[in-house]
Design a protein around this motif. Sequence first.
Motif, mmCIF file in Angstrom:
data_model
loop_
_atom_site.group_PDB
_atom_site.id
_atom_site.type_symbol
_atom_site.label_atom_id
_atom_site.label_comp_id
_atom_site.label_asym_id
_atom_site.label_seq_id
_atom_site.Cartn_x
_atom_site.Cartn_y
_atom_site.Cartn_z
ATOM 1 N N ALA A 1 -11.255 -3.306 -6.944
ATOM 2 C CA ALA A 1 -11.255 -2.038 -6.265
ATOM 3 C C ALA A 1 -11.993 -1.641 -4.498
ATOM 4 O O ALA A 1 -11.729 -0.808 -3.749
ATOM 5 C CB ALA A 1 -12.428 -1.174 -7.320
ATOM 6 N N ALA A 2 -13.332 -2.565 -4.337
ATOM 7 C CA ALA A 2 -13.423 -2.453 -2.855
ATOM 8 C C ALA A 2 -12.755 -3.166 -2.245
ATOM 9 O O ALA A 2 -12.669 -2.367 -1.166
ATOM 10 C CB ALA A 2 -14.244 -3.520 -2.982
ATOM 11 N N GLY A 3 -11.674 -4.056 -2.230
ATOM 12 C CA GLY A 3 -10.728 -4.170 -1.744
ATOM 13 C C GLY A 3 -9.817 -2.852 -0.682
ATOM 14 O O GLY A 3 -9.002 -2.242 0.161
ATOM 15 N N TRP A 4 -9.549 -2.373 -2.129
ATOM 16 C CA TRP A 4 -8.416 -1.664 -2.517
ATOM 17 C C TRP A 4 -8.974 0.099 -1.298
ATOM 18 O O TRP A 4 -8.305 0.844 -0.447
ATOM 19 C CB TRP A 4 -7.806 -0.847 -3.571
ATOM 20 C CG TRP A 4 -6.550 -1.993 -4.064
ATOM 21 C CD1 TRP A 4 -6.566 -2.765 -5.238
ATOM 22 C CD2 TRP A 4 -5.684 -1.319 -3.316
ATOM 23 N NE1 TRP A 4 -5.821 -3.223 -4.972
ATOM 24 C CE2 TRP A 4 -4.663 -2.820 -3.904
ATOM 25 C CE3 TRP A 4 -4.829 -1.396 -2.432
ATOM 26 C CZ2 TRP A 4 -3.873 -3.450 -3.951
ATOM 27 C CZ3 TRP A 4 -3.075 -1.946 -1.889
ATOM 28 C CH2 TRP A 4 -2.959 -3.231 -3.273
ATOM 29 N N LEU A 5 -10.573 0.553 -1.499
ATOM 30 C CA LEU A 5 -10.887 1.310 -0.711
ATOM 31 C C LEU A 5 -11.040 1.042 0.159
ATOM 32 O O LEU A 5 -10.985 2.075 1.604
ATOM 33 C CB LEU A 5 -12.413 1.081 -1.290
ATOM 34 C CG LEU A 5 -13.454 2.401 -0.892
ATOM 35 C CD1 LEU A 5 -13.551 3.813 -0.909
ATOM 36 C CD2 LEU A 5 -15.378 1.807 -1.360
ATOM 37 N N ALA A 6 -11.346 -0.314 0.531
ATOM 38 C CA ALA A 6 -11.742 -0.995 2.379
ATOM 39 C C ALA A 6 -9.930 -0.240 3.127
ATOM 40 O O ALA A 6 -10.133 -0.039 4.241
ATOM 41 C CB ALA A 6 -11.508 -1.851 2.509
ATOM 42 N N ILE A 7 -9.237 -0.902 2.415
ATOM 43 C CA ILE A 7 -7.334 -0.644 2.762
ATOM 44 C C ILE A 7 -7.241 1.490 2.708
ATOM 45 O O ILE A 7 -7.359 2.114 4.195
ATOM 46 C CB ILE A 7 -6.055 -1.057 2.313
ATOM 47 C CG1 ILE A 7 -6.276 -2.284 2.103
ATOM 48 C CG2 ILE A 7 -5.539 -0.121 2.439
ATOM 49 C CD1 ILE A 7 -5.295 -3.204 0.726
ATOM 50 N N GLY A 8 -8.324 1.685 1.805
ATOM 51 C CA GLY A 8 -7.839 3.122 2.420
ATOM 52 C C GLY A 8 -8.927 4.273 3.280
ATOM 53 O O GLY A 8 -8.832 5.024 4.464
ATOM 54 N N ILE B 1 2.770 1.029 8.374
ATOM 55 C CA ILE B 1 4.445 1.740 9.244
ATOM 56 C C ILE B 1 4.403 2.709 8.940
ATOM 57 O O ILE B 1 4.959 4.137 9.364
ATOM 58 C CB ILE B 1 5.331 0.937 8.479
ATOM 59 C CG1 ILE B 1 5.442 -0.342 9.148
ATOM 60 C CG2 ILE B 1 6.804 1.343 9.024
ATOM 61 C CD1 ILE B 1 5.977 -1.610 8.719
ATOM 62 N N ARG B 2 4.272 3.166 7.147
ATOM 63 C CA ARG B 2 4.882 5.044 6.374
ATOM 64 C C ARG B 2 3.878 5.340 5.885
ATOM 65 O O ARG B 2 3.102 4.757 5.034
ATOM 66 C CB ARG B 2 5.474 5.021 5.663
ATOM 67 C CG ARG B 2 6.961 5.897 5.587
ATOM 68 C CD ARG B 2 7.507 6.453 6.398
ATOM 69 N NE ARG B 2 7.705 8.307 6.243
ATOM 70 C CZ ARG B 2 7.730 8.874 6.352
ATOM 71 N NH1 ARG B 2 5.936 9.560 6.459
ATOM 72 N NH2 ARG B 2 8.009 10.054 6.474
ATOM 73 N N GLU B 3 2.826 6.579 5.947
ATOM 74 C CA GLU B 3 2.053 6.685 4.956
ATOM 75 C C GLU B 3 2.390 7.200 4.261
ATOM 76 O O GLU B 3 1.427 7.285 3.373
ATOM 77 C CB GLU B 3 1.249 8.138 6.505
ATOM 78 C CG GLU B 3 1.878 9.400 6.289
ATOM 79 C CD GLU B 3 2.625 9.739 7.726
ATOM 80 O OE1 GLU B 3 3.659 10.101 7.822
ATOM 81 O OE2 GLU B 3 2.949 7.919 8.080
ATOM 82 N N THR B 4 3.725 7.536 3.618
ATOM 83 C CA THR B 4 3.955 7.986 1.776
ATOM 84 C C THR B 4 3.322 6.693 1.189
ATOM 85 O O THR B 4 4.113 6.818 -0.232
ATOM 86 C CB THR B 4 5.336 8.330 2.045
ATOM 87 O OG1 THR B 4 6.388 7.344 3.119
ATOM 88 C CG2 THR B 4 4.779 9.918 3.076
ATOM 89 N N VAL B 5 3.184 5.588 1.661
ATOM 90 C CA VAL B 5 3.390 4.817 1.039
ATOM 91 C C VAL B 5 1.757 5.097 0.466
ATOM 92 O O VAL B 5 1.122 4.066 -0.589
ATOM 93 C CB VAL B 5 2.623 2.886 1.238
ATOM 94 C CG1 VAL B 5 2.646 2.068 0.875
ATOM 95 C CG2 VAL B 5 4.530 2.805 1.581
ATOM 96 N N LEU B 6 0.824 5.370 0.297
ATOM 97 C CA LEU B 6 -0.541 5.941 0.034
ATOM 98 C C LEU B 6 -0.445 5.996 -1.155
ATOM 99 O O LEU B 6 -1.233 5.421 -1.736
ATOM 100 C CB LEU B 6 -1.336 7.028 0.977
ATOM 101 C CG LEU B 6 -3.095 7.044 0.191
ATOM 102 C CD1 LEU B 6 -3.382 6.581 1.154
ATOM 103 C CD2 LEU B 6 -2.936 8.804 1.305
ATOM 104 N N PRO B 7 0.277 6.787 -2.264
ATOM 105 C CA PRO B 7 0.284 6.583 -3.431
ATOM 106 C C PRO B 7 0.553 5.230 -4.131
ATOM 107 O O PRO B 7 -0.287 5.139 -4.902
ATOM 108 C CB PRO B 7 1.559 7.782 -3.747
ATOM 109 C CG PRO B 7 1.710 8.397 -2.217
ATOM 110 C CD PRO B 7 1.406 7.684 -1.699
ATOM 111 N N VAL B 8 0.883 4.539 -3.636
ATOM 112 C CA VAL B 8 0.677 2.938 -3.996
ATOM 113 C C VAL B 8 -0.489 2.484 -4.401
ATOM 114 O O VAL B 8 -1.142 1.631 -5.347
ATOM 115 C CB VAL B 8 2.021 2.281 -3.438
ATOM 116 C CG1 VAL B 8 2.733 0.795 -4.124
ATOM 117 C CG2 VAL B 8 3.652 2.555 -3.861
ATOM 118 N N ALA B 9 -1.187 2.855 -3.116
ATOM 119 C CA ALA B 9 -2.096 1.923 -2.839
ATOM 120 C C ALA B 9 -2.908 2.381 -3.890
ATOM 121 O O ALA B 9 -4.020 1.806 -4.107
ATOM 122 C CB ALA B 9 -2.396 1.824 -1.309
#
Length: 367
Positions: free
Chosen positions: A223-230, A199-207
Amino acid sequence: MTVGALGWNRFAGVSRPVAVVVLSLLALLMVWGATGGVGRDYVAVAKPTSAQFDGLVGDHALYARIAQRVDAGESYYAAAAAEHRVGDYPLRPFVAVRLPTLAYIVATLGEQKAMIFLLAVGGTAILGWYRRLRTESTLPRYAAVGALFVAANLTQLAAREWLFIHEVAAGILLALALALYRPARPWWTMAIVAAALAIRETVLPVAMLFGTFALIDRDWRAAAGWLAIGLCFAAGLAAHIAALAAVTTPVDAASQGWNGQGGWIAYLSFIQASSLLRFFTGWVGALLVPLALLGWAAWRARLGLVVLLIQFGYAALLMLFARPANFYWAMLVTPTLFIGLAFAPAALTALVRSLARPKRAIPASAI
């Protein structure tokens, strides 16, 4: 008081010099805010001459009109480009145009069902925080009152115009994601943060923060899950940039940039305008916001540290980059900020006790 009872409070038993530094900084921020003119001089709200649509003005009208055109079957990017041009909104660079997710949600569900959906998410976030604060074994029972502060700062959900502001939806999702966060079981948090990021790309720092903690914990699956989201986010953003480039031209209006540099007073003003504090004078927020941050700093736990870093990080972004018209960026963090007030009395008490603790006498043998 037992050691276990003090274990959650980072300020319990700190040295006198540390107490002096923390209390001095707290007093400085409070005085700075109370005397700095917190309020609408730092916030640019929509004017009667702004874009208007169906009783809405400014950005609310812009995003509502885009959602209506999408609902009518028009391409999101064609609709967004047309509405940005009509309202004299910038189309360049790509971050000036919101991701299409919220417009599709509103167009698919309709305004009423979309509002009910967001209310349901908000209610779940309130219950999630109540359960989390009530069941944390190290916290005192009264900490559960923090859920009331979440509820008080989700009042925008009852107002139609805020349905169309992306930070409201993303902020609700972040509040829920944080309430559910447990390092050993991060999957619900991961899914909800991914939805907020869509919805909002400014959430990226949280991820990125969650991914960093997964690496620190050597939890390679997380870590792999968060990388996949990235990676999915990067692909989606690339598609957004390409689709927007297809409907814009070099003569379209460009943003004036994001270099507000309003500092501490602007940050307090944005928090005031984006929270329940909007019903109070500026000095109230000037006192409560530093206390809320102090409270979060007191909670010695992974979740306390995560929320504190998020609050500090977005405070820095708001102080440095947000212009007066971007005040609603603060809605990403206001749902969780004031939970810290539940911890603030114990933090203050511990600091004052450390300050009042008599100095140890130096043994004669040491002279």
